[in-house]
Design a protein around this motif. Structure first.
Motif, PDB file in Angstrom:
ATOM      1  N   LYS A   1     -34.421 -16.308  -6.348  1.00 55.17           N
ATOM      2  CA  LYS A   1     -33.842 -17.563  -6.823  1.00 55.17           C
ATOM      3  C   LYS A   1     -33.987 -17.769  -8.324  1.00 55.17           C
ATOM      4  N   SER A   2     -34.542 -16.805  -9.039  1.00 59.16           N
ATOM      5  CA  SER A   2     -34.672 -16.962 -10.482  1.00 59.16           C
ATOM      6  C   SER A   2     -34.397 -15.649 -11.190  1.00 59.16           C
ATOM      7  N   MET A   3     -33.868 -15.764 -12.429  1.00 58.52           N
ATOM      8  CA  MET A   3     -33.591 -14.588 -13.241  1.00 58.52           C
ATOM      9  C   MET A   3     -33.406 -15.026 -14.677  1.00 58.52           C
ATOM     10  N   ASN A   4     -34.171 -14.441 -15.576  1.00 58.53           N
ATOM     11  CA  ASN A   4     -34.018 -14.683 -17.011  1.00 58.53           C
ATOM     12  C   ASN A   4     -33.970 -16.164 -17.369  1.00 58.53           C
ATOM     13  N   GLY A   5     -34.863 -16.931 -16.767  1.00 56.29           N
ATOM     14  CA  GLY A   5     -34.944 -18.343 -17.087  1.00 56.29           C
ATOM     15  C   GLY A   5     -33.911 -19.215 -16.404  1.00 56.29           C
ATOM     16  N   VAL A   6     -33.166 -18.654 -15.452  1.00 53.69           N
ATOM     17  CA  VAL A   6     -32.129 -19.383 -14.722  1.00 53.69           C
ATOM     18  C   VAL A   6     -32.535 -19.486 -13.256  1.00 53.69           C
ATOM     19  N   ILE A   7     -32.318 -20.667 -12.680  1.00 55.49           N
ATOM     20  CA  ILE A   7     -32.596 -20.902 -11.264  1.00 55.49           C
ATOM     21  C   ILE A   7     -31.281 -20.960 -10.496  1.00 55.49           C
ATOM     22  N   LYS A   8     -31.226 -20.223  -9.376  1.00 52.63           N
ATOM     23  CA  LYS A   8     -30.052 -20.341  -8.501  1.00 52.63           C
ATOM     24  C   LYS A   8     -30.335 -21.425  -7.470  1.00 52.63           C
ATOM     25  N   LEU A   9     -29.508 -22.470  -7.483  1.00 49.87           N
ATOM     26  CA  LEU A   9     -29.665 -23.542  -6.511  1.00 49.87           C
ATOM     27  C   LEU A   9     -29.305 -23.033  -5.117  1.00 49.87           C
ATOM     28  N   ASP A  10     -29.652 -23.801  -4.113  1.00 47.61           N
ATOM     29  CA  ASP A  10     -29.368 -23.398  -2.739  1.00 47.61           C
ATOM     30  C   ASP A  10     -27.865 -23.276  -2.479  1.00 47.61           C
ATOM     31  N   ASN A  11     -27.054 -23.976  -3.294  1.00 46.11           N
ATOM     32  CA  ASN A  11     -25.595 -23.865  -3.141  1.00 46.11           C
ATOM     33  C   ASN A  11     -25.003 -22.831  -4.093  1.00 46.11           C
ATOM     34  N   THR A  12     -25.842 -22.009  -4.711  1.00 43.58           N
ATOM     35  CA  THR A  12     -25.534 -20.877  -5.604  1.00 43.58           C
ATOM     36  C   THR A  12     -25.133 -21.294  -7.014  1.00 43.58           C
ATOM     37  N   TYR A  13     -25.124 -22.582  -7.349  1.00 41.62           N
ATOM     38  CA  TYR A  13     -24.908 -22.989  -8.744  1.00 41.62           C
ATOM     39  C   TYR A  13     -26.141 -22.631  -9.569  1.00 41.62           C
ATOM     40  N   LEU A  14     -25.930 -22.337 -10.839  1.00 43.81           N
ATOM     41  CA  LEU A  14     -27.021 -21.905 -11.706  1.00 43.81           C
ATOM     42  C   LEU A  14     -27.512 -23.056 -12.574  1.00 43.81           C
ATOM     43  N   LEU A  15     -28.828 -23.148 -12.710  1.00 43.07           N
ATOM     44  CA  LEU A  15     -29.454 -24.257 -13.424  1.00 43.07           C
ATOM     45  C   LEU A  15     -30.531 -23.735 -14.367  1.00 43.07           C
ATOM     46  N   THR A  16     -30.576 -24.311 -15.567  1.00 40.38           N
ATOM     47  CA  THR A  16     -31.726 -24.152 -16.450  1.00 40.38           C
ATOM     48  C   THR A  16     -32.508 -25.452 -16.369  1.00 40.38           C
TER      49      THR A  16
ATOM     50  N   ILE B   1     -27.748  -6.047 -16.962  1.00 41.47           N
ATOM     51  CA  ILE B   1     -27.876  -7.424 -16.476  1.00 41.47           C
ATOM     52  C   ILE B   1     -27.122  -7.580 -15.163  1.00 41.47           C
ATOM     53  N   ASN B   2     -25.915  -7.015 -15.081  1.00 42.78           N
ATOM     54  CA  ASN B   2     -25.127  -7.086 -13.845  1.00 42.78           C
ATOM     55  C   ASN B   2     -25.866  -6.419 -12.689  1.00 42.78           C
ATOM     56  N   LEU B   3     -26.428  -5.241 -12.958  1.00 47.25           N
ATOM     57  CA  LEU B   3     -27.150  -4.517 -11.911  1.00 47.25           C
ATOM     58  C   LEU B   3     -28.376  -5.307 -11.461  1.00 47.25           C
ATOM     59  N   ASN B   4     -29.110  -5.831 -12.408  1.00 46.62           N
ATOM     60  CA  ASN B   4     -30.284  -6.642 -12.099  1.00 46.62           C
ATOM     61  C   ASN B   4     -29.888  -7.841 -11.246  1.00 46.62           C
ATOM     62  N   GLY B   5     -28.804  -8.528 -11.664  1.00 45.67           N
ATOM     63  CA  GLY B   5     -28.340  -9.694 -10.916  1.00 45.67           C
ATOM     64  C   GLY B   5     -27.891  -9.342  -9.513  1.00 45.67           C
ATOM     65  N   ALA B   6     -27.232  -8.197  -9.371  1.00 51.45           N
ATOM     66  CA  ALA B   6     -26.756  -7.775  -8.047  1.00 51.45           C
ATOM     67  C   ALA B   6     -27.932  -7.523  -7.103  1.00 51.45           C
ATOM     68  N   VAL B   7     -28.966  -6.845  -7.599  1.00 54.16           N
ATOM     69  CA  VAL B   7     -30.137  -6.555  -6.770  1.00 54.16           C
ATOM     70  C   VAL B   7     -30.852  -7.851  -6.397  1.00 54.16           C
ATOM     71  N   ARG B   8     -31.042  -8.730  -7.375  1.00 60.95           N
ATOM     72  CA  ARG B   8     -31.716  -9.997  -7.091  1.00 60.95           C
ATOM     73  C   ARG B   8     -30.923 -10.831  -6.090  1.00 60.95           C
ATOM     74  N   ASN B   9     -29.614 -10.759  -6.180  1.00 62.68           N
ATOM     75  CA  ASN B   9     -28.777 -11.491  -5.237  1.00 62.68           C
ATOM     76  C   ASN B   9     -28.953 -10.935  -3.824  1.00 62.68           C
ATOM     77  N   LEU B  10     -29.009  -9.617  -3.709  1.00 63.81           N
ATOM     78  CA  LEU B  10     -29.143  -8.988  -2.397  1.00 63.81           C
ATOM     79  C   LEU B  10     -30.476  -9.328  -1.736  1.00 63.81           C
ATOM     80  N   ILE B  11     -31.534  -9.416  -2.533  1.00 59.46           N
ATOM     81  CA  ILE B  11     -32.848  -9.677  -1.940  1.00 59.46           C
ATOM     82  C   ILE B  11     -33.203 -11.153  -1.930  1.00 59.46           C
ATOM     83  N   GLY B  12     -32.261 -11.996  -2.401  1.00 57.00           N
ATOM     84  CA  GLY B  12     -32.434 -13.438  -2.287  1.00 57.00           C
ATOM     85  C   GLY B  12     -33.357 -14.072  -3.301  1.00 57.00           C
TER      86      GLY B  12
ATOM     87  N   TYR C   1     -22.550 -10.621 -10.748  1.00 55.20           N
ATOM     88  CA  TYR C   1     -22.788 -10.470  -9.315  1.00 55.20           C
ATOM     89  C   TYR C   1     -23.851 -11.423  -8.765  1.00 55.20           C
ATOM     90  N   TYR C   2     -24.505 -12.166  -9.632  1.00 59.10           N
ATOM     91  CA  TYR C   2     -25.587 -13.037  -9.181  1.00 59.10           C
ATOM     92  C   TYR C   2     -25.046 -14.330  -8.577  1.00 59.10           C
TER      93      TYR C   2
END
Length: 387
Positions: free
Chosen positions: A80-95, A67-78, A247-248
């Protein structure tokens, strides 16, 4: 130097061996799950097509590291979603939340109106306090193309309650009016509000109760100057962070707020200070990113049925809430004689017979917006419609 063919063979061999090792380890974990009922420590488990598939994926060896590795890669490539979670533009996580129908909103408001009418006949004030939602209603941070109805659901429910003369506090609005930055009161990786937000909310609830009852309070309880705030840096990986890794969106700090003045409470065969009876210090002894929510584990004991042996008043409070109430419970019992907690999703257990038996002086409902959904069980006060 290896030839290209030999290199491919070596890489394939290593990959297959790695999969075999992980498969063996995962099989061992799965057997341990079935035989000893030993569940994985990670809060999040995927929901797949069948129960067996879900159990296999949930007991996959080193799941958190993947999960950490997946999150790190998704963070690097920008992404905005992972496993049902949305990363807001200010990096807060939202369901995100779905739209709650107007029919459900009206039903919820009608049920609470019947509850309020019953309580009013007994001279018991009812307050519905809506906690803030991760996403601020003042300036959207939603990524392009993402829809969310959390704030809209809150707005419509609050309006419906106000039209039925039910007392409400909308903490999104009070924080805005008081010039408080919304996201400073929310965790980045969790759906919960911070301990500072809980203290702030308690002050508003205290004001309401005093205005309705005229009771005497201990002025030290709502003054932050009478507390020690201990910071635990990068300590709390919340429910959404469990789905996306460390890392996400990073890891939240956790602040513990404890009184400097003497307290004496009792409950569940224990008597002592707030810290002795309510607070679990064990999760704060060693930082563990794999741990389920620090917030829940440290503060979970603040809700229950407690008595304040130093209370300056005789008020009994019925506190209908969810895990957001963890950040408020310790202050409630320091201010009033007795506080009893009921889980808001078990609202059908709150009946006229229950109210007559407990006989509270004030009823406070403190609810997270996630309960405003078409399948909610948090507004089941049908028993009061027949009175």
């Amino acid at each position: 130097m290896f030839s290209r063919k030999a290199a491919r063979y070596l890489y394939t061999t290593i990959f297959v061996a790695l999969i075999a090792i992980l498969g063996t380890l995962s099989l061992s974990k799965l057997c341990n799950f079935y035989i000893n009922d030993e569940k994985d420590l990670i809060e999040w488990t995927p929901q797949l097509g069948s129960k067996f598939e879900t159990e296999v994926a949930s007991n996959f060896s080193n799941k958190f590291e993947f999960i950490n590795l997946n999150g790190a890669v998704r963070n690097l490539i920008g992404q905005k979603s992972m496993n049902g979670v949305i990363k807001l533009d200010n990096t807060y996580l939202l369901t995100t939340m779905n739209h709650c129908s107007d029919e459900s909103i009206d039903k919820f408001a009608d049920n609470l109106s019947a509850f309020n009418t019953y309580l009013d006949s007994k001279g018991i004030p009812l307050l519905y306090a809506s906690t803030p939602y991760t996403l601020s209603k003042y300036g959207s941070e939603l990524p392009t193309g993402v829809e969310d109805y959390g704030n809209d659901n809150i707005d419509r429910l609050i309006a419906a309650l106000n039209s039925r003369n039910i007392d409400t506090i909308d903490f999104r609005q009070t924080m805005h009016d008081d010039g408080i930055e919304h996201y400073d009161m929310m965790y980045r990786t969790d759906h919960h509000w911070t301990t500072e937000a809980g203290f702030y909310a308690f002050g508003k609830i205290e004001d309401y109760i005093v205005s309705k009852t005229g009771c005497t309070i201990d002025p030290r309880v709502s003054d932050i100057k009478n507390y020690t705030i201990t910071n635990y840096p990068k300590w709390h990986l919340g429910s959404r962070g469990q789905r996306t890794g460390i890392y996400y969106a990073g890891i939240d700090d956790f602040n513990l707020i404890l009184p400097d003045f003497d307290t004496s409470i009792s409950g569940y065969s224990k008597t002592g200070t707030v810290q002795d009876v309510m607070i679990n210090m064990q999760p704060l002894e060693n930082r563990n990113y794999r741990s389920k929510h620090t917030y829940d584990f440290v503060l979970g004991g603040t809700l229950g049925h407690y008595n304040n042996l130093n209370s300056p008043n005789d008020l009994k409070i019925l506190f209908i809430t969810d895990s957001f109430g963890y950040a408020v419970g310790e202050y409630m019992i320091m201010d009033f004689k007795e506080v009893e907690y009921q889980y808001d999703q078990n609202s059908k257990n709150i009946t006229p017979d229950y109210i007559e038996k407990y006989n509270p002086d004030v009823v406070v409902m403190l609810c997270y917006p996630q309960i405003i959904s078409d399948d909610s069980t948090s507004f089941d006060y049908e028993a009061f419609k027949t009175r």
